[in-house]
Scaffold this motif. Sequence first.
Motif, PDB file in Angstrom:
ATOM      1  N   LYS A  77       5.715  -8.426   7.894  1.00  0.00           N
ATOM      2  CA  LYS A  77       7.088  -8.183   8.330  1.00  0.00           C
ATOM      3  C   LYS A  77       7.900  -7.436   7.275  1.00  0.00           C
ATOM      4  O   LYS A  77       9.089  -7.210   7.452  1.00  0.00           O
ATOM      5  CB  LYS A  77       7.780  -9.509   8.642  1.00  0.00           C
ATOM      6  CG  LYS A  77       7.223 -10.240   9.842  1.00  0.00           C
ATOM      7  CD  LYS A  77       8.009 -11.520  10.088  1.00  0.00           C
ATOM      8  CE  LYS A  77       7.468 -12.268  11.294  1.00  0.00           C
ATOM      9  NZ  LYS A  77       8.225 -13.525  11.554  1.00  0.00           N
ATOM     10  N   LEU A  78       7.243  -7.104   6.152  1.00  0.00           N
ATOM     11  CA  LEU A  78       7.854  -6.421   5.007  1.00  0.00           C
ATOM     12  C   LEU A  78       8.765  -7.334   4.203  1.00  0.00           C
ATOM     13  O   LEU A  78       9.596  -6.871   3.424  1.00  0.00           O
ATOM     14  CB  LEU A  78       8.629  -5.165   5.437  1.00  0.00           C
ATOM     15  CG  LEU A  78       7.818  -4.117   6.212  1.00  0.00           C
ATOM     16  CD1 LEU A  78       8.686  -2.913   6.542  1.00  0.00           C
ATOM     17  CD2 LEU A  78       6.593  -3.692   5.423  1.00  0.00           C
ATOM     18  N   ARG A  79       8.600  -8.643   4.371  1.00  0.00           N
ATOM     19  CA  ARG A  79       9.350  -9.608   3.565  1.00  0.00           C
ATOM     20  C   ARG A  79       8.548  -9.922   2.304  1.00  0.00           C
ATOM     21  O   ARG A  79       7.316 -10.060   2.361  1.00  0.00           O
ATOM     22  CB  ARG A  79       9.593 -10.890   4.353  1.00  0.00           C
ATOM     23  CG  ARG A  79      10.458 -11.900   3.603  1.00  0.00           C
ATOM     24  CD  ARG A  79      10.611 -13.204   4.356  1.00  0.00           C
ATOM     25  NE  ARG A  79      11.504 -14.088   3.609  1.00  0.00           N
ATOM     26  CZ  ARG A  79      12.689 -14.495   4.025  1.00  0.00           C
ATOM     27  NH1 ARG A  79      13.139 -14.121   5.214  1.00  0.00           N
ATOM     28  NH2 ARG A  79      13.439 -15.275   3.281  1.00  0.00           N
ATOM     29  N   PRO A  80       9.206 -10.038   1.132  1.00  0.00           N
ATOM     30  CA  PRO A  80       8.469 -10.360  -0.101  1.00  0.00           C
ATOM     31  C   PRO A  80       7.837 -11.751  -0.041  1.00  0.00           C
ATOM     32  O   PRO A  80       8.461 -12.696   0.437  1.00  0.00           O
ATOM     33  CB  PRO A  80       9.560 -10.314  -1.180  1.00  0.00           C
ATOM     34  CG  PRO A  80      10.686  -9.553  -0.583  1.00  0.00           C
ATOM     35  CD  PRO A  80      10.640  -9.801   0.881  1.00  0.00           C
ATOM     36  N   ASN A  81       6.599 -11.829  -0.531  1.00  0.00           N
ATOM     37  CA  ASN A  81       5.916 -13.116  -0.677  1.00  0.00           C
ATOM     38  C   ASN A  81       6.127 -13.604  -2.103  1.00  0.00           C
ATOM     39  O   ASN A  81       5.451 -13.160  -3.032  1.00  0.00           O
ATOM     40  CB  ASN A  81       4.410 -12.966  -0.391  1.00  0.00           C
ATOM     41  CG  ASN A  81       4.110 -12.905   1.083  1.00  0.00           C
ATOM     42  OD1 ASN A  81       4.767 -13.552   1.897  1.00  0.00           O
ATOM     43  ND2 ASN A  81       3.121 -12.113   1.453  1.00  0.00           N
ATOM     44  N   LYS A  82       7.064 -14.513  -2.273  1.00  0.00           N
ATOM     45  CA  LYS A  82       7.398 -14.987  -3.618  1.00  0.00           C
ATOM     46  C   LYS A  82       6.297 -15.897  -4.154  1.00  0.00           C
ATOM     47  O   LYS A  82       5.721 -16.696  -3.425  1.00  0.00           O
ATOM     48  CB  LYS A  82       8.741 -15.721  -3.602  1.00  0.00           C
ATOM     49  CG  LYS A  82       9.915 -14.814  -3.292  1.00  0.00           C
ATOM     50  CD  LYS A  82      11.236 -15.536  -3.405  1.00  0.00           C
ATOM     51  CE  LYS A  82      11.462 -16.458  -2.226  1.00  0.00           C
ATOM     52  NZ  LYS A  82      12.815 -17.066  -2.260  1.00  0.00           N
ATOM     53  N   SER A  83       6.013 -15.756  -5.447  1.00  0.00           N
ATOM     54  CA  SER A  83       5.006 -16.589  -6.100  1.00  0.00           C
ATOM     55  C   SER A  83       5.370 -16.687  -7.582  1.00  0.00           C
ATOM     56  O   SER A  83       6.441 -16.251  -8.001  1.00  0.00           O
ATOM     57  CB  SER A  83       3.609 -15.980  -5.928  1.00  0.00           C
ATOM     58  OG  SER A  83       3.495 -14.775  -6.657  1.00  0.00           O
ATOM     59  N   ASP A  84       4.457 -17.259  -8.356  1.00  0.00           N
ATOM     60  CA  ASP A  84       4.688 -17.389  -9.802  1.00  0.00           C
ATOM     61  C   ASP A  84       4.183 -16.176 -10.578  1.00  0.00           C
ATOM     62  O   ASP A  84       4.225 -16.170 -11.806  1.00  0.00           O
ATOM     63  CB  ASP A  84       4.012 -18.654 -10.334  1.00  0.00           C
ATOM     64  CG  ASP A  84       4.680 -19.924  -9.807  1.00  0.00           C
ATOM     65  OD1 ASP A  84       5.890 -19.863  -9.524  1.00  0.00           O
ATOM     66  OD2 ASP A  84       3.991 -20.943  -9.673  1.00  0.00           O
ATOM     67  N   GLU A  85       3.681 -15.146  -9.871  1.00  0.00           N
ATOM     68  CA  GLU A  85       3.172 -13.947 -10.535  1.00  0.00           C
ATOM     69  C   GLU A  85       3.853 -12.708  -9.956  1.00  0.00           C
ATOM     70  O   GLU A  85       4.104 -12.625  -8.763  1.00  0.00           O
ATOM     71  CB  GLU A  85       1.649 -13.839 -10.366  1.00  0.00           C
ATOM     72  CG  GLU A  85       0.877 -14.970 -11.041  1.00  0.00           C
ATOM     73  CD  GLU A  85      -0.621 -14.781 -10.919  1.00  0.00           C
ATOM     74  OE1 GLU A  85      -1.038 -13.743 -10.366  1.00  0.00           O
ATOM     75  OE2 GLU A  85      -1.365 -15.668 -11.369  1.00  0.00           O
ATOM     76  N   THR A  86       4.136 -11.747 -10.833  1.00  0.00           N
ATOM     77  CA  THR A  86       4.754 -10.500 -10.397  1.00  0.00           C
ATOM     78  C   THR A  86       4.173  -9.339 -11.194  1.00  0.00           C
ATOM     79  O   THR A  86       3.701  -9.528 -12.325  1.00  0.00           O
ATOM     80  CB  THR A  86       6.279 -10.551 -10.584  1.00  0.00           C
ATOM     81  OG1 THR A  86       6.837  -9.274 -10.244  1.00  0.00           O
ATOM     82  CG2 THR A  86       6.656 -10.878 -12.026  1.00  0.00           C
ATOM     83  N   GLN A  87       4.218  -8.138 -10.599  1.00  0.00           N
ATOM     84  CA  GLN A  87       3.752  -6.939 -11.286  1.00  0.00           C
ATOM     85  C   GLN A  87       4.830  -6.336 -12.174  1.00  0.00           C
ATOM     86  O   GLN A  87       4.578  -5.383 -12.890  1.00  0.00           O
ATOM     87  CB  GLN A  87       3.284  -5.901 -10.260  1.00  0.00           C
ATOM     88  CG  GLN A  87       2.011  -6.296  -9.529  1.00  0.00           C
ATOM     89  CD  GLN A  87       1.513  -5.172  -8.637  1.00  0.00           C
ATOM     90  OE1 GLN A  87       2.284  -4.350  -8.141  1.00  0.00           O
ATOM     91  NE2 GLN A  87       0.210  -5.121  -8.439  1.00  0.00           N
ATOM     92  N   GLY A  88       6.030  -6.872 -12.135  1.00  0.00           N
ATOM     93  CA  GLY A  88       7.096  -6.334 -12.973  1.00  0.00           C
ATOM     94  C   GLY A  88       8.407  -6.241 -12.218  1.00  0.00           C
ATOM     95  O   GLY A  88       8.625  -6.904 -11.212  1.00  0.00           O
ATOM     96  N   ARG A  89       9.292  -5.394 -12.719  1.00  0.00           N
ATOM     97  CA  ARG A  89      10.610  -5.199 -12.123  1.00  0.00           C
ATOM     98  C   ARG A  89      10.843  -3.729 -11.801  1.00  0.00           C
ATOM     99  O   ARG A  89      10.197  -2.850 -12.367  1.00  0.00           O
ATOM    100  CB  ARG A  89      11.713  -5.701 -13.059  1.00  0.00           C
ATOM    101  CG  ARG A  89      11.660  -7.186 -13.331  1.00  0.00           C
ATOM    102  CD  ARG A  89      12.909  -7.668 -14.071  1.00  0.00           C
ATOM    103  NE  ARG A  89      12.848  -9.093 -14.368  1.00  0.00           N
ATOM    104  CZ  ARG A  89      13.878  -9.816 -14.776  1.00  0.00           C
ATOM    105  NH1 ARG A  89      15.072  -9.241 -14.961  1.00  0.00           N
ATOM    106  NH2 ARG A  89      13.743 -11.106 -15.023  1.00  0.00           N
ATOM    107  N   PHE A  90      11.774  -3.496 -10.904  1.00  0.00           N
ATOM    108  CA  PHE A  90      12.181  -2.122 -10.591  1.00  0.00           C
ATOM    109  C   PHE A  90      13.677  -2.094 -10.311  1.00  0.00           C
ATOM    110  O   PHE A  90      14.322  -3.146 -10.150  1.00  0.00           O
ATOM    111  CB  PHE A  90      11.380  -1.555  -9.411  1.00  0.00           C
ATOM    112  CG  PHE A  90      11.552  -2.293  -8.104  1.00  0.00           C
ATOM    113  CD1 PHE A  90      12.493  -1.875  -7.170  1.00  0.00           C
ATOM    114  CD2 PHE A  90      10.759  -3.396  -7.796  1.00  0.00           C
ATOM    115  CE1 PHE A  90      12.647  -2.545  -5.959  1.00  0.00           C
ATOM    116  CE2 PHE A  90      10.900  -4.067  -6.590  1.00  0.00           C
ATOM    117  CZ  PHE A  90      11.834  -3.645  -5.660  1.00  0.00           C
ATOM    118  N   ARG A  91      14.218  -0.887 -10.266  1.00  0.00           N
ATOM    119  CA  ARG A  91      15.629  -0.706  -9.965  1.00  0.00           C
ATOM    120  C   ARG A  91      15.797   0.044  -8.649  1.00  0.00           C
ATOM    121  O   ARG A  91      15.045   0.981  -8.350  1.00  0.00           O
ATOM    122  CB  ARG A  91      16.330   0.047 -11.094  1.00  0.00           C
ATOM    123  CG  ARG A  91      16.536  -0.797 -12.345  1.00  0.00           C
ATOM    124  CD  ARG A  91      17.180  -0.017 -13.460  1.00  0.00           C
ATOM    125  NE  ARG A  91      17.505  -0.886 -14.610  1.00  0.00           N
ATOM    126  CZ  ARG A  91      17.969  -0.449 -15.768  1.00  0.00           C
ATOM    127  NH1 ARG A  91      18.176   0.855 -15.937  1.00  0.00           N
ATOM    128  NH2 ARG A  91      18.240  -1.295 -16.745  1.00  0.00           N
TER     129      ARG A  91
END
Length: 199
Positions: A77-91
């Motif tokens: 659905k294009l909703r973020p799957n939140k977890s304890d791991e991320t590839q980083g941040r963006f603006r």
Amino acid sequence: MTKYWLVSFVLLCTACASVPKKLELPENTQTVEFSSAKSPTAAIIGQKARWGGVIAAIKNNADNTMLEVVNFPLNYKLRPNKSDETQGRFRVYFKGLLDPVIYKVGRSITALGTVAELESGEIGEHKYDFPVLKDASVHLWKNIQRVDINLRQSPYYYHNDPYYWSGSHLNYNRPIVIRSSSSNNKPSNKSIMPPVKKR
């Protein structure tokens, strides 16, 4: 067999319809993955990208709003799957005003925009190069609240048994669990134990 295909078609249409309109793209449009944008080449600058995550900071500039977002992968659905791991941040840069009372830290968003050059910045005192989406459409996701109710009768409750004992007995229930996504990016679980019934 016909019924199976009909059900599959309905489910497919439902899934397609559930994608927010502002995040739609023409069929077969190639988008830039977030991992590729962390080391951008000339080939991907100006290309479309659809990234999502959780707002970490918001800044209202004179003619746009900048969102700093912790990246998470998107579901169907294009909703973020939140977890304890991320590839980083963006603006993300949105042309116009996004009210920080609504687009506040911890809320989930998905953005569709064009990839720009990396921007140097900081996370705390740590220097960081941010991938950037310009001229973005931003979809703010509502917090989810789901209630699971599971009831389980005691194995000693023989109502239809001819030898049913009419004395006091217990009917045990499982707890009602309320799961909701909160503004601090951690789902909160609340258990409400129904009262024990006596007969």
